[in-house]
Motif scaffolding. Sequence first.
Motif, PDB file in Angstrom:
ATOM      1  N   UNK A  66       0.846  -1.195   0.000  1.00  0.00           N
ATOM      2  CA  UNK A  66       0.000   0.000   0.000  1.00  0.00           C
ATOM      3  C   UNK A  66       0.882   1.245   0.000  1.00  0.00           C
ATOM      4  N   UNK A  67       0.549   2.187  -0.860  1.00  0.00           N
ATOM      5  CA  UNK A  67       1.307   3.423  -1.013  1.00  0.00           C
ATOM      6  C   UNK A  67       0.488   4.571  -0.439  1.00  0.00           C
ATOM      7  N   UNK A  68       1.171   5.505   0.209  1.00  0.00           N
ATOM      8  CA  UNK A  68       0.510   6.709   0.702  1.00  0.00           C
ATOM      9  C   UNK A  68       0.580   7.777  -0.378  1.00  0.00           C
ATOM     10  N   UNK A  69      -0.589   8.212  -0.838  1.00  0.00           N
ATOM     11  CA  UNK A  69      -0.686   9.126  -1.973  1.00  0.00           C
ATOM     12  C   UNK A  69      -1.488  10.357  -1.573  1.00  0.00           C
ATOM     13  N   UNK A  70      -0.995  11.534  -1.958  1.00  0.00           N
ATOM     14  CA  UNK A  70      -1.749  12.771  -1.818  1.00  0.00           C
ATOM     15  C   UNK A  70      -2.151  13.238  -3.209  1.00  0.00           C
ATOM     16  N   UNK A  71      -3.417  13.570  -3.383  1.00  0.00           N
ATOM     17  CA  UNK A  71      -3.925  14.099  -4.645  1.00  0.00           C
ATOM     18  C   UNK A  71      -4.276  15.560  -4.437  1.00  0.00           C
ATOM     19  N   UNK A  72      -3.543  16.446  -5.077  1.00  0.00           N
ATOM     20  CA  UNK A  72      -3.801  17.878  -4.963  1.00  0.00           C
ATOM     21  C   UNK A  72      -4.629  18.302  -6.172  1.00  0.00           C
ATOM     22  N   UNK A  73      -5.881  18.651  -5.917  1.00  0.00           N
ATOM     23  CA  UNK A  73      -6.784  19.021  -7.002  1.00  0.00           C
ATOM     24  C   UNK A  73      -7.651  17.857  -7.424  1.00  0.00           C
ATOM     25  N   UNK A  74      -8.699  17.532  -6.646  1.00  0.00           N
ATOM     26  CA  UNK A  74      -9.558  16.387  -6.979  1.00  0.00           C
ATOM     27  C   UNK A  74     -10.625  16.725  -8.012  1.00  0.00           C
ATOM     28  N   UNK A  75     -10.196  17.245  -9.171  1.00  0.00           N
ATOM     29  CA  UNK A  75     -11.114  17.552 -10.258  1.00  0.00           C
ATOM     30  C   UNK A  75     -11.268  16.372 -11.193  1.00  0.00           C
ATOM     31  N   UNK A  76     -11.445  16.675 -12.494  1.00  0.00           N
ATOM     32  CA  UNK A  76     -11.679  15.603 -13.442  1.00  0.00           C
ATOM     33  C   UNK A  76     -10.538  14.613 -13.520  1.00  0.00           C
ATOM     34  N   UNK A  77      -9.301  15.095 -13.515  1.00  0.00           N
ATOM     35  CA  UNK A  77      -8.127  14.218 -13.565  1.00  0.00           C
ATOM     36  C   UNK A  77      -7.780  13.691 -12.185  1.00  0.00           C
ATOM     37  N   UNK A  78      -7.570  14.588 -11.218  1.00  0.00           N
ATOM     38  CA  UNK A  78      -7.166  14.154  -9.883  1.00  0.00           C
ATOM     39  C   UNK A  78      -8.208  13.294  -9.206  1.00  0.00           C
ATOM     40  N   UNK A  79      -9.481  13.635  -9.404  1.00  0.00           N
ATOM     41  CA  UNK A  79     -10.537  12.834  -8.791  1.00  0.00           C
ATOM     42  C   UNK A  79     -10.580  11.428  -9.340  1.00  0.00           C
ATOM     43  N   UNK A  80     -10.416  11.297 -10.668  1.00  0.00           N
ATOM     44  CA  UNK A  80     -10.426   9.969 -11.285  1.00  0.00           C
ATOM     45  C   UNK A  80      -9.220   9.154 -10.857  1.00  0.00           C
ATOM     46  N   UNK A  81      -8.021   9.739 -10.969  1.00  0.00           N
ATOM     47  CA  UNK A  81      -6.805   9.015 -10.597  1.00  0.00           C
ATOM     48  C   UNK A  81      -6.848   8.625  -9.118  1.00  0.00           C
ATOM     49  N   UNK A  82      -7.253   9.556  -8.266  1.00  0.00           N
ATOM     50  CA  UNK A  82      -7.321   9.269  -6.844  1.00  0.00           C
ATOM     51  C   UNK A  82      -8.319   8.182  -6.521  1.00  0.00           C
ATOM     52  N   UNK A  83      -9.498   8.231  -7.138  1.00  0.00           N
ATOM     53  CA  UNK A  83     -10.521   7.216  -6.881  1.00  0.00           C
ATOM     54  C   UNK A  83     -10.046   5.831  -7.309  1.00  0.00           C
ATOM     55  N   UNK A  84      -9.352   5.756  -8.443  1.00  0.00           N
ATOM     56  CA  UNK A  84      -8.827   4.463  -8.901  1.00  0.00           C
ATOM     57  C   UNK A  84      -7.768   3.931  -7.943  1.00  0.00           C
ATOM     58  N   UNK A  85      -6.934   4.831  -7.400  1.00  0.00           N
ATOM     59  CA  UNK A  85      -5.921   4.392  -6.439  1.00  0.00           C
ATOM     60  C   UNK A  85      -6.566   3.923  -5.139  1.00  0.00           C
ATOM     61  N   UNK A  86      -7.628   4.603  -4.703  1.00  0.00           N
ATOM     62  CA  UNK A  86      -8.360   4.147  -3.513  1.00  0.00           C
ATOM     63  C   UNK A  86      -8.936   2.761  -3.763  1.00  0.00           C
ATOM     64  N   UNK A  87      -9.563   2.594  -4.914  1.00  0.00           N
ATOM     65  CA  UNK A  87     -10.172   1.301  -5.241  1.00  0.00           C
ATOM     66  C   UNK A  87      -9.133   0.194  -5.306  1.00  0.00           C
ATOM     67  N   UNK A 133      -0.112  16.245  -8.418  1.00  0.00           N
ATOM     68  CA  UNK A 133      -0.644  17.594  -8.528  1.00  0.00           C
ATOM     69  C   UNK A 133      -1.426  17.681  -9.833  1.00  0.00           C
ATOM     70  N   UNK A 134      -2.742  17.839  -9.702  1.00  0.00           N
ATOM     71  CA  UNK A 134      -3.630  17.784 -10.870  1.00  0.00           C
ATOM     72  C   UNK A 134      -4.553  18.987 -10.915  1.00  0.00           C
ATOM     73  N   UNK A 135      -4.016  20.146 -10.599  1.00  0.00           N
ATOM     74  CA  UNK A 135      -4.791  21.373 -10.649  1.00  0.00           C
ATOM     75  C   UNK A 135      -4.723  21.986 -12.045  1.00  0.00           C
ATOM     76  N   UNK A 136      -5.479  23.032 -12.251  1.00  0.00           N
ATOM     77  CA  UNK A 136      -5.274  23.869 -13.424  1.00  0.00           C
ATOM     78  C   UNK A 136      -4.025  24.723 -13.179  1.00  0.00           C
ATOM     79  N   UNK A 137      -3.342  25.093 -14.246  1.00  0.00           N
ATOM     80  CA  UNK A 137      -2.163  25.948 -14.100  1.00  0.00           C
ATOM     81  C   UNK A 137      -2.523  27.275 -13.445  1.00  0.00           C
ATOM     82  N   UNK A 138      -3.754  27.733 -13.667  1.00  0.00           N
ATOM     83  CA  UNK A 138      -4.187  29.019 -13.122  1.00  0.00           C
ATOM     84  C   UNK A 138      -4.348  29.000 -11.606  1.00  0.00           C
ATOM     85  N   UNK A 139      -4.463  27.817 -11.012  1.00  0.00           N
ATOM     86  CA  UNK A 139      -4.631  27.708  -9.555  1.00  0.00           C
ATOM     87  C   UNK A 139      -3.451  27.007  -8.892  1.00  0.00           C
TER      88      UNK A 139
END
Length: 286
Positions: free
Chosen positions: A1-22, A73-79
């Motif tokens: 098990x890996x400890x992962x932080x997802x910064x920006x749980x939007x379309x990309x970060x939310x999907x990648x993070x959810x798959x890692x949780x699963x 880190x999966x935010x928009x560049x603007x944020x």
Amino acid sequence: MVQVAIVGPGGVGGLVGALLVRAGHDVVFVARPETAARLNAGGIEVHSVRYGDFTVPARAVALLDAPADLCVIATKATTLQDALERVPAGGAELILPLLNGVDHMEVLRGRYPSARVVAGSIRVESTRTAPGRISHTSDFCLVQLAGDGAASISEWLSGAGLDVTVRDGVAELLWDKLSLLAPLALITTVARASVGQAREMRRDDLVDMVSEVTAVARANGCQIDAETILGVIDQIPAPMKSSMLRDAEAGRPLELDAIGGAVLRAGAALGIPTPATARVVAELGS
């Protein structure tokens, strides 16, 4: 098990993070307080043409308060700058930015000198429809990585169901993506039209920008040519909209500097003329 932080749980970060949780990893989502509260209460719900429909519990914080093996880190560049305030130095051993543009690598390496910043790009059609609600509408989720630490990240992401390729060159990877993204994003947004309409309405601008961006990309070690990129754009389904166009339609800030500005700065530094790109960037910035 890996400890992962997802910064920006939007379309990309939310999907990648959810798959890692699963997949069984220990994932914490780093977001604004109101978004963190929504995730803690309702988890992340994914509707995907590839991975099916599923919901996972989500642990979310406004400030990363424990070290992670990997920080995505999966935010928009603007944020980006605001998001980095939520990740203190020393917060992760490996940092993987899944961002548009090329300039963020220098920013992250300067801010997190003790971490290994791995270059990454992702190709996916995934949108956050509400906090904690992700719509994944493509049958692909393609990730490319380059740099020290890429092999470990590849193993973790592949195990979660993503299609991952490890490449040799960091600059080549980033410019390979930007050579397609920049003309596509700029032409659809300046035309305020889907890709099918935009490539007809502003054909001359599209051809000129592809030529300019690929020239800059080749000077940065990317083995790509204008004919190939134009061919790819011409094969994209006509109704598709770029993420920059969707941002424009929603009244959100555009990643104009990270995408178009990056091309102009690199072209100027290398002595490569980019007049068409400059003209479209100016039109969008006016």
